[in-house]
Design a protein around this motif. Structure first.
Motif, PDB file in Angstrom:
ATOM      1  N   ALA A  14       8.874  98.197  20.051  1.00  0.00           N
ATOM      2  CA  ALA A  14       8.244  98.381  18.720  1.00  0.00           C
ATOM      3  C   ALA A  14       9.397  98.488  17.572  1.00  0.00           C
ATOM      4  O   ALA A  14       9.323  97.949  16.569  1.00  0.00           O
ATOM      5  N   GLN A  15      10.630  98.685  18.041  1.00  0.00           N
ATOM      6  CA  GLN A  15      11.662  98.645  17.224  1.00  0.00           C
ATOM      7  C   GLN A  15      12.458  97.320  17.014  1.00  0.00           C
ATOM      8  O   GLN A  15      13.225  97.139  16.282  1.00  0.00           O
ATOM      9  N   LEU A  16      11.791  96.339  17.513  1.00  0.00           N
ATOM     10  CA  LEU A  16      12.484  95.017  17.660  1.00  0.00           C
ATOM     11  C   LEU A  16      11.603  93.956  17.106  1.00  0.00           C
ATOM     12  O   LEU A  16      10.406  94.012  17.212  1.00  0.00           O
ATOM     13  N   ALA A  17      12.304  93.280  16.080  1.00  0.00           N
ATOM     14  CA  ALA A  17      11.827  91.916  15.465  1.00  0.00           C
ATOM     15  C   ALA A  17      11.829  90.837  16.358  1.00  0.00           C
ATOM     16  O   ALA A  17      10.956  89.881  16.493  1.00  0.00           O
ATOM     17  N   ALA A  18      12.934  90.861  17.123  1.00  0.00           N
ATOM     18  CA  ALA A  18      13.378  89.842  17.850  1.00  0.00           C
ATOM     19  C   ALA A  18      14.513  89.978  18.852  1.00  0.00           C
ATOM     20  O   ALA A  18      14.918  90.963  18.914  1.00  0.00           O
ATOM     21  N   LEU A  19      14.910  89.200  19.855  1.00  0.00           N
ATOM     22  CA  LEU A  19      15.968  89.197  20.712  1.00  0.00           C
ATOM     23  C   LEU A  19      16.501  87.789  20.694  1.00  0.00           C
ATOM     24  O   LEU A  19      15.830  86.688  20.703  1.00  0.00           O
ATOM     25  N   ALA A  27      26.544  80.334  20.510  1.00  0.00           N
ATOM     26  CA  ALA A  27      25.604  79.747  19.941  1.00  0.00           C
ATOM     27  C   ALA A  27      24.384  80.466  20.046  1.00  0.00           C
ATOM     28  O   ALA A  27      23.987  80.797  21.177  1.00  0.00           O
ATOM     29  N   VAL A  28      23.234  80.820  19.134  1.00  0.00           N
ATOM     30  CA  VAL A  28      21.812  81.024  19.532  1.00  0.00           C
ATOM     31  C   VAL A  28      21.104  80.108  20.306  1.00  0.00           C
ATOM     32  O   VAL A  28      20.930  78.962  19.681  1.00  0.00           O
ATOM     33  N   ALA A  29      21.026  80.256  21.383  1.00  0.00           N
ATOM     34  CA  ALA A  29      20.246  79.204  22.324  1.00  0.00           C
ATOM     35  C   ALA A  29      18.845  79.300  22.248  1.00  0.00           C
ATOM     36  O   ALA A  29      18.167  78.139  22.552  1.00  0.00           O
ATOM     37  N   ALA A  30      18.223  80.498  22.143  1.00  0.00           N
ATOM     38  CA  ALA A  30      16.884  80.908  21.942  1.00  0.00           C
ATOM     39  C   ALA A  30      16.479  82.182  21.213  1.00  0.00           C
ATOM     40  O   ALA A  30      17.603  83.226  21.253  1.00  0.00           O
ATOM     41  N   SER A  31      15.474  82.280  20.754  1.00  0.00           N
ATOM     42  CA  SER A  31      14.996  83.533  20.034  1.00  0.00           C
ATOM     43  C   SER A  31      13.709  83.860  20.443  1.00  0.00           C
ATOM     44  O   SER A  31      12.807  82.970  20.450  1.00  0.00           O
ATOM     45  N   ILE A  32      13.446  85.152  20.961  1.00  0.00           N
ATOM     46  CA  ILE A  32      12.266  85.647  21.470  1.00  0.00           C
ATOM     47  C   ILE A  32      11.755  86.317  20.411  1.00  0.00           C
ATOM     48  O   ILE A  32      12.227  87.719  20.118  1.00  0.00           O
ATOM     49  N   GLU A  33      10.432  86.153  19.401  1.00  0.00           N
ATOM     50  CA  GLU A  33       9.969  87.231  18.318  1.00  0.00           C
ATOM     51  C   GLU A  33       8.932  88.121  19.114  1.00  0.00           C
ATOM     52  O   GLU A  33       8.350  87.826  19.960  1.00  0.00           O
ATOM     53  N   LYS A  51      19.308  96.822  31.442  1.00  0.00           N
ATOM     54  CA  LYS A  51      19.606  97.120  32.730  1.00  0.00           C
ATOM     55  C   LYS A  51      20.989  96.405  33.122  1.00  0.00           C
ATOM     56  O   LYS A  51      22.042  96.974  33.761  1.00  0.00           O
ATOM     57  N   HIS A  52      21.023  95.142  32.999  1.00  0.00           N
ATOM     58  CA  HIS A  52      22.066  94.298  33.488  1.00  0.00           C
ATOM     59  C   HIS A  52      23.146  93.945  32.282  1.00  0.00           C
ATOM     60  O   HIS A  52      24.296  93.380  32.763  1.00  0.00           O
ATOM     61  N   GLY A  53      22.987  94.487  31.253  1.00  0.00           N
ATOM     62  CA  GLY A  53      24.230  94.031  29.981  1.00  0.00           C
ATOM     63  C   GLY A  53      24.035  92.570  29.687  1.00  0.00           C
ATOM     64  O   GLY A  53      24.792  92.403  28.875  1.00  0.00           O
ATOM     65  N   ALA A  54      23.059  91.810  30.278  1.00  0.00           N
ATOM     66  CA  ALA A  54      23.090  90.301  29.883  1.00  0.00           C
ATOM     67  C   ALA A  54      22.040  89.663  30.572  1.00  0.00           C
ATOM     68  O   ALA A  54      21.563  90.203  31.546  1.00  0.00           O
ATOM     69  N   ILE A  55      21.621  88.443  30.348  1.00  0.00           N
ATOM     70  CA  ILE A  55      20.633  87.677  31.223  1.00  0.00           C
ATOM     71  C   ILE A  55      21.478  86.884  32.197  1.00  0.00           C
ATOM     72  O   ILE A  55      21.996  85.681  31.742  1.00  0.00           O
ATOM     73  N   SER A  98      24.345  86.192  26.743  1.00  0.00           N
ATOM     74  CA  SER A  98      24.564  87.625  26.155  1.00  0.00           C
ATOM     75  C   SER A  98      23.185  87.741  25.360  1.00  0.00           C
ATOM     76  O   SER A  98      22.602  86.819  25.027  1.00  0.00           O
ATOM     77  N   VAL A  99      23.094  88.989  24.874  1.00  0.00           N
ATOM     78  CA  VAL A  99      21.929  89.318  24.032  1.00  0.00           C
ATOM     79  C   VAL A  99      22.155  89.841  22.739  1.00  0.00           C
ATOM     80  O   VAL A  99      22.878  90.866  22.933  1.00  0.00           O
ATOM     81  N   LYS A 100      21.494  89.555  21.763  1.00  0.00           N
ATOM     82  CA  LYS A 100      21.488  90.052  20.486  1.00  0.00           C
ATOM     83  C   LYS A 100      20.364  90.698  20.017  1.00  0.00           C
ATOM     84  O   LYS A 100      19.266  89.936  19.972  1.00  0.00           O
ATOM     85  N   LEU A 101      20.094  92.022  19.887  1.00  0.00           N
ATOM     86  CA  LEU A 101      18.788  92.520  19.675  1.00  0.00           C
ATOM     87  C   LEU A 101      18.544  92.711  17.830  1.00  0.00           C
ATOM     88  O   LEU A 101      19.617  92.914  17.269  1.00  0.00           O
TER      89      LEU A 101
END
Length: 104
Positions: A14-19, A27-33, A51-55, A98-101
């Motif tokens: 609920a706190q996320l707009a995207a990842l 570079a941003v390879a993908a965004s999941i809204e 859980k894993h710190g990254a994908i 890596s992941v940016k919330l």
């Protein structure tokens, strides 16, 4: 378990707009809204990153289990489920993200 049942076990998004998925070059390879049709994938990727710190390969393997019946469909129909295809590619290539919330 079915995907719908697996989703119920994942933390709230609920706190996320995207990842955003960040490749090795930064570079941003993908965004999941966080929107209908994508929220389930967002929940899976969010839980995996927490859980894993990254994908990475381990996260991708776990993700395929969480996606359950959709993983079977994705293997049979490449391109139909891009967020599952991405996990399959991480396993095949060994190259993760890596992941940016992005907060609401």
């Amino acid at each position: 378990m079915a995907f719908a049942d697996n989703l119920k076990q994942l933390p709230s998004i609920a706190q996320l707009a995207a990842l955003e998925l960040i490749d090795a070059a930064g570079a941003v390879a993908a965004s999941i809204e966080n929107k209908p049709g994508k929220a389930g994938s967002l929940a899976v990727y969010h839980a995996l990153a927490a859980k894993h710190g990254a994908i990475n390969v381990a996260a991708a393997r776990e993700g395929l289990e969480i996606f359950a019946e959709h993983t079977v469909d994705a293997r049979a129909n490449p391109g139909k489920h891009p967020n599952i295809d991405r996990l399959l590619e991480v396993i095949a290539s060994g190259q993760g993200y890596s992941v940016k919330l992005v907060a609401v």
